[in-house]
Write a protein that holds these residues in place. Structure first.
Motif, PDB file in Angstrom:
ATOM      1  N   GLU A   4      38.006  15.122  33.797  1.00 37.87           N
ATOM      2  CA  GLU A   4      37.104  15.589  32.739  1.00 37.87           C
ATOM      3  C   GLU A   4      36.538  16.964  33.061  1.00 37.87           C
ATOM      4  OE1 GLU A   4      36.543  12.458  34.103  1.00 37.87           O
ATOM      5  OE2 GLU A   4      37.511  11.315  32.496  1.00 37.87           O
ATOM      6  N   GLU A   7      39.279  19.530  32.475  1.00 39.12           N
ATOM      7  CA  GLU A   7      39.445  19.770  31.034  1.00 39.12           C
ATOM      8  C   GLU A   7      38.331  20.650  30.488  1.00 39.12           C
ATOM      9  OE1 GLU A   7      39.766  16.271  28.704  1.00 39.12           O
ATOM     10  OE2 GLU A   7      41.920  16.084  29.028  1.00 39.12           O
ATOM     11  N   GLU A  10      38.882  24.221  31.651  1.00 33.28           N
ATOM     12  CA  GLU A  10      39.967  24.840  30.890  1.00 33.28           C
ATOM     13  C   GLU A  10      39.509  25.203  29.489  1.00 33.28           C
ATOM     14  OE1 GLU A  10      43.189  22.085  30.971  1.00 33.28           O
ATOM     15  OE2 GLU A  10      43.845  22.695  32.963  1.00 33.28           O
ATOM     16  N   SER A  11      38.747  24.342  28.868  1.00 34.84           N
ATOM     17  CA  SER A  11      38.250  24.595  27.511  1.00 34.84           C
ATOM     18  C   SER A  11      37.332  25.815  27.481  1.00 34.84           C
ATOM     19  CB  SER A  11      37.516  23.358  26.997  1.00 34.84           C
ATOM     20  OG  SER A  11      36.909  23.619  25.768  1.00 34.84           O
TER      21      SER A  11
END
Length: 73
Positions: A4, A7, A10-11
């Motif tokens: 998580e 992610e 990266e977002s």
């Protein structure tokens, strides 16, 4: 790092990348308009189109956050 967290990183990185790209596009357009002696009305139209594109990108991000927060995404 958990999946998580990766992610999320990266977002955030992708969104920052797009902000930098929009900034560089804006600087390039400003340079072209300045060197090309574009009339004031033409400059207004160019900046309006750039702003509308950027506003659409921001609206998309807000809509995605809202939908994900409500469990729709």
């Amino acid at each position: 790092m958990s999946f998580e967290q990766i992610e999320l990183l990266e977002s955030i990185g992708l969104k920052l990348f797009f902000v930098v790209i929009f900034l560089l596009i804006g600087l390039a357009i400003q340079d072209v308009l300045k060197r090309g002696n574009v009339p004031k009305f033409g400059r207004f139209i160019v900046w309006l189109v750039l702003f509308v594109g950027c506003a659409g990108f921001v609206a998309k991000g807000i809509i995605e956050l809202t939908w994900e927060g409500n469990g729709l995404g």
